[in-house]
Write a protein that holds these residues in place. Sequence first.
Motif, PDB file in Angstrom:
ATOM      1  N   VAL A 149      42.415  50.222  39.807  1.00 14.75           N
ATOM      2  CA  VAL A 149      43.440  51.004  39.099  1.00 14.75           C
ATOM      3  C   VAL A 149      43.102  52.488  39.147  1.00 14.75           C
ATOM      4  O   VAL A 149      41.954  52.881  39.327  1.00 14.75           O
ATOM      5  N   GLN A 150      44.138  53.290  38.964  1.00 15.02           N
ATOM      6  CA  GLN A 150      43.941  54.710  38.730  1.00 15.02           C
ATOM      7  C   GLN A 150      43.787  54.903  37.225  1.00 15.02           C
ATOM      8  O   GLN A 150      44.588  54.388  36.450  1.00 15.02           O
ATOM      9  N   ASN A 151      42.781  55.643  36.832  1.00 15.09           N
ATOM     10  CA  ASN A 151      42.545  55.850  35.405  1.00 15.09           C
ATOM     11  C   ASN A 151      42.454  57.331  35.091  1.00 15.09           C
ATOM     12  O   ASN A 151      41.641  58.056  35.656  1.00 15.09           O
ATOM     13  N   TYR A 152      43.305  57.778  34.164  1.00 18.35           N
ATOM     14  CA  TYR A 152      43.310  59.181  33.733  1.00 18.35           C
ATOM     15  C   TYR A 152      42.174  59.423  32.751  1.00 18.35           C
ATOM     16  O   TYR A 152      41.464  60.412  32.820  1.00 18.35           O
ATOM     17  N   GLN A 153      42.011  58.483  31.801  1.00 17.06           N
ATOM     18  CA  GLN A 153      40.922  58.560  30.834  1.00 17.06           C
ATOM     19  C   GLN A 153      39.677  57.882  31.411  1.00 17.06           C
ATOM     20  O   GLN A 153      39.771  56.990  32.237  1.00 17.06           O
ATOM     21  N   GLU A 154      38.501  58.326  30.940  1.00 20.09           N
ATOM     22  CA  GLU A 154      37.251  57.742  31.409  1.00 20.09           C
ATOM     23  C   GLU A 154      37.163  56.268  31.033  1.00 20.09           C
ATOM     24  O   GLU A 154      36.744  55.429  31.826  1.00 20.09           O
ATOM     25  N   GLU A 155      37.574  55.953  29.803  1.00 20.85           N
ATOM     26  CA  GLU A 155      37.544  54.579  29.328  1.00 20.85           C
ATOM     27  C   GLU A 155      38.954  54.003  29.284  1.00 20.85           C
ATOM     28  O   GLU A 155      39.924  54.727  29.013  1.00 20.85           O
ATOM     29  N   PHE A 156      39.084  52.708  29.510  1.00 21.39           N
ATOM     30  CA  PHE A 156      40.373  52.044  29.394  1.00 21.39           C
ATOM     31  C   PHE A 156      40.807  52.016  27.928  1.00 21.39           C
ATOM     32  O   PHE A 156      39.971  52.046  27.021  1.00 21.39           O
ATOM     33  N   PRO A 157      42.116  51.943  27.678  1.00 19.91           N
ATOM     34  CA  PRO A 157      42.580  51.744  26.306  1.00 19.91           C
ATOM     35  C   PRO A 157      41.942  50.488  25.706  1.00 19.91           C
ATOM     36  O   PRO A 157      41.565  49.560  26.427  1.00 19.91           O
ATOM     37  N   THR A 158      41.851  50.447  24.394  1.00 14.95           N
ATOM     38  CA  THR A 158      41.208  49.322  23.703  1.00 14.95           C
ATOM     39  C   THR A 158      41.775  47.981  24.150  1.00 14.95           C
ATOM     40  O   THR A 158      41.029  47.024  24.389  1.00 14.95           O
ATOM     41  N   TYR A 159      43.089  47.911  24.304  1.00 14.27           N
ATOM     42  CA  TYR A 159      43.740  46.642  24.618  1.00 14.27           C
ATOM     43  C   TYR A 159      43.548  46.202  26.065  1.00 14.27           C
ATOM     44  O   TYR A 159      43.923  45.083  26.432  1.00 14.27           O
ATOM     45  N   LEU A 160      42.942  47.069  26.911  1.00 14.01           N
ATOM     46  CA  LEU A 160      42.695  46.706  28.308  1.00 14.01           C
ATOM     47  C   LEU A 160      41.207  46.564  28.635  1.00 14.01           C
ATOM     48  O   LEU A 160      40.854  46.165  29.747  1.00 14.01           O
ATOM     49  N   GLN A 161      40.344  46.894  27.706  1.00 15.18           N
ATOM     50  CA  GLN A 161      38.913  46.896  28.011  1.00 15.18           C
ATOM     51  C   GLN A 161      38.394  45.521  28.412  1.00 15.18           C
ATOM     52  O   GLN A 161      37.622  45.398  29.366  1.00 15.18           O
ATOM     53  N   GLU A 162      38.810  44.487  27.725  1.00 12.19           N
ATOM     54  CA  GLU A 162      38.342  43.146  28.071  1.00 12.19           C
ATOM     55  C   GLU A 162      38.969  42.630  29.374  1.00 12.19           C
ATOM     56  O   GLU A 162      38.243  42.225  30.290  1.00 12.19           O
ATOM     57  N   PRO A 163      40.306  42.642  29.516  1.00 17.06           N
ATOM     58  CA  PRO A 163      40.876  42.123  30.771  1.00 17.06           C
ATOM     59  C   PRO A 163      40.497  42.948  31.997  1.00 17.06           C
ATOM     60  O   PRO A 163      40.428  42.412  33.104  1.00 17.06           O
ATOM     61  N   PHE A 164      40.219  44.254  31.814  1.00 19.17           N
ATOM     62  CA  PHE A 164      39.894  45.116  32.951  1.00 19.17           C
ATOM     63  C   PHE A 164      38.379  45.316  33.122  1.00 19.17           C
ATOM     64  O   PHE A 164      37.959  46.233  33.822  1.00 19.17           O
ATOM     65  N   LYS A 165      37.573  44.466  32.530  1.00 19.01           N
ATOM     66  CA  LYS A 165      36.121  44.680  32.567  1.00 19.01           C
ATOM     67  C   LYS A 165      35.561  44.643  33.994  1.00 19.01           C
ATOM     68  O   LYS A 165      34.539  45.269  34.279  1.00 19.01           O
ATOM     69  N   ASP A 166      36.217  43.931  34.909  1.00 19.83           N
ATOM     70  CA  ASP A 166      35.753  43.856  36.295  1.00 19.83           C
ATOM     71  C   ASP A 166      36.660  44.625  37.252  1.00 19.83           C
ATOM     72  O   ASP A 166      36.525  44.503  38.478  1.00 19.83           O
ATOM     73  N   THR A 167      37.580  45.411  36.707  1.00 19.92           N
ATOM     74  CA  THR A 167      38.529  46.168  37.530  1.00 19.92           C
ATOM     75  C   THR A 167      37.921  47.490  37.974  1.00 19.92           C
ATOM     76  O   THR A 167      37.309  48.206  37.181  1.00 19.92           O
ATOM     77  N   LEU A 168      38.105  47.817  39.240  1.00 19.53           N
ATOM     78  CA  LEU A 168      37.549  49.040  39.816  1.00 19.53           C
ATOM     79  C   LEU A 168      38.333  50.264  39.338  1.00 19.53           C
ATOM     80  O   LEU A 168      39.557  50.308  39.439  1.00 19.53           O
ATOM     81  N   LYS A 169      37.614  51.267  38.821  1.00 24.02           N
ATOM     82  CA  LYS A 169      38.228  52.533  38.409  1.00 24.02           C
ATOM     83  C   LYS A 169      38.202  53.501  39.582  1.00 24.02           C
ATOM     84  O   LYS A 169      37.149  53.768  40.153  1.00 24.02           O
ATOM     85  N   MET A 170      39.368  54.060  39.920  1.00 25.06           N
ATOM     86  CA  MET A 170      39.458  54.958  41.063  1.00 25.06           C
ATOM     87  C   MET A 170      39.697  56.410  40.657  1.00 25.06           C
ATOM     88  O   MET A 170      39.797  57.284  41.511  1.00 25.06           O
ATOM     89  N   GLY A 171      39.827  56.668  39.343  1.00 27.79           N
ATOM     90  CA  GLY A 171      40.136  58.021  38.917  1.00 27.79           C
ATOM     91  C   GLY A 171      41.584  58.362  39.219  1.00 27.79           C
ATOM     92  O   GLY A 171      42.395  57.490  39.562  1.00 27.79           O
ATOM     93  N   ILE A 172      41.922  59.628  39.096  1.00 24.59           N
ATOM     94  CA  ILE A 172      43.298  60.061  39.334  1.00 24.59           C
ATOM     95  C   ILE A 172      43.279  61.294  40.239  1.00 24.59           C
ATOM     96  O   ILE A 172      42.415  62.156  40.094  1.00 24.59           O
ATOM     97  N   ALA A 173      44.189  61.355  41.195  1.00 23.56           N
ATOM     98  CA  ALA A 173      44.247  62.486  42.126  1.00 23.56           C
ATOM     99  C   ALA A 173      45.642  62.567  42.720  1.00 23.56           C
ATOM    100  O   ALA A 173      46.484  61.698  42.500  1.00 23.56           O
ATOM    101  N   LYS A 174      45.881  63.627  43.476  1.00 21.16           N
ATOM    102  CA  LYS A 174      47.182  63.796  44.116  1.00 21.16           C
ATOM    103  C   LYS A 174      47.364  62.837  45.294  1.00 21.16           C
ATOM    104  O   LYS A 174      48.492  62.535  45.691  1.00 21.16           O
ATOM    105  N   THR A 175      46.238  62.357  45.821  1.00 19.42           N
ATOM    106  CA  THR A 175      46.247  61.440  46.959  1.00 19.42           C
ATOM    107  C   THR A 175      45.446  60.193  46.601  1.00 19.42           C
ATOM    108  O   THR A 175      44.385  60.310  45.982  1.00 19.42           O
ATOM    109  N   PRO A 176      45.913  59.008  46.951  1.00 17.91           N
ATOM    110  CA  PRO A 176      45.155  57.787  46.651  1.00 17.91           C
ATOM    111  C   PRO A 176      43.760  57.823  47.258  1.00 17.91           C
ATOM    112  O   PRO A 176      43.534  58.432  48.302  1.00 17.91           O
ATOM    113  N   ASN A 177      42.822  57.156  46.609  1.00 20.22           N
ATOM    114  CA  ASN A 177      41.464  57.034  47.141  1.00 20.22           C
ATOM    115  C   ASN A 177      41.449  55.859  48.116  1.00 20.22           C
ATOM    116  O   ASN A 177      41.215  54.712  47.740  1.00 20.22           O
ATOM    117  N   PHE A 178      41.687  56.151  49.382  1.00 17.64           N
ATOM    118  CA  PHE A 178      41.857  55.102  50.387  1.00 17.64           C
ATOM    119  C   PHE A 178      40.594  54.251  50.549  1.00 17.64           C
ATOM    120  O   PHE A 178      40.681  53.041  50.737  1.00 17.64           O
TER     121      PHE A 178
END
Length: 320
Positions: free
Chosen positions: A80-109
Motif C-alpha cells: 500500500v501507499q501510506n501517507y502516515q508512518e503508522e497505519f490507522p488504528t483500525y488497519l494495524q492488525e489486518p495490515f500487519k504483514d502489508t508492505l508500506k511503500m510511502g507516498i510519491a508522485k510516481t509509484p515505487n515500481f
Amino acid sequence: MRQLRTGIAFCTAALLVMVMAACSNNAGQAKVEASTETDFRLVNSENGEIKIPAHPARVVGLSVVYPEFLQALGITPVAVQNYQEEFPTYLQEPFKDTLKMGIAKTPNFEMILSSNPDIILAPAWWAGKDYDQLSGIAPTVLLPERQDWRDELKDIAEVLDKKEAAEKVIQELEAQEAEAKLKLDALVGNETVMYMMVMPGSFVLYGDQIDRGKFIHTTLGLEMIPNFPAKDPSLSISLEKLPEYNPDHLILQLNNEDSPEVKQTYEDMLNSPLWKNMKAVKNNQVYMMAGKDWFNLGMSPLANRYAIDAVLGAFGGNSK
C-alpha cells in the motif's frame, strides 16, 4: 554397408517416433493451456478491456484510500501507499504483514514488483502516465475519478467480482450512520459543533462542503457554527480569530502528531487566554481525535465506521 544402412534406418525410425510423441505431448499441453482460459476474466478499464486473473489473491491498490476499499471487501492488499508512518488504528492488525511503500508522485515500481502482485488497481488520473511500467509488472486496471467514495468502492468491487459485498458494506454503514445520528441528536440537540484541525502556526475549520466536514455535519447531523461561510469547504484562521467561532462543542485534531511545529502551535493554543475562555473549553466539551485515524474520513467506509464510534464515545462523556 548393409549393416550401416540398417542402423541408420533404425535410428531414423526411432527419431520419428520421438518427434511424433513430442507433437502429441505439445498438443496435450496446448489443450491444458486453453483450458486455463477459464481462470481469467475480462474487465473494463479506462484503457479498455483488461484480462485479469479470475481470483486474484495478491492485490495492490495504488491510492491512499484504495487499500481501505479492498479491506472493506475482504481483501487485504499486499502493498500500500501510506501517507502516515503508522497505519490507522483500525488497519494495524489486518495490515500487519502489508508492505508500506510511502507516498510519491510516481509509484515505487521496485517495491510493487517485490510484492509479486496478481493485479494492480490504480486511479487513472494519478497512474495513467505510469501505465506501461505498471502493466509490465502485473495486469493493471485504471479506474475513473469519482466524487463519491461509494462509486469508487463499486468500481473496485466490479473488477474483483465483489458487487454483493460492496452493497452490503454500504447498507451496513448507512444503518450505522442513521443510528448514530439519532443518538447524537439526543445527546447534543441543537448545540453547535466546530471541527478544527491544528496546523503549523494556524488552524483549519471544516464546513459541510468538504468530505470530512460533511460527514460530521450532514451525515451525523451535528449543528454547524452559524457564522461559518456557507460556500467555503474550509477556513484557515489564526489564534486571534478563534473566539469569533465560539461553539458549544469542539472536535479537535492535530494535522500531524509527529510534527514539532504542529505540537508547538497546539501548546501555544492551550496556554492562551483566548482558548481558555472559549465556551467549549470551559464546559469540558473539547474532543481530541487522532489525526491518522481520521485521515480518510468521509472517503472510506472503514474510516467512517471508526469515526462514528469515536464521536459517540466522545459526546457520550469521554471529553478531554
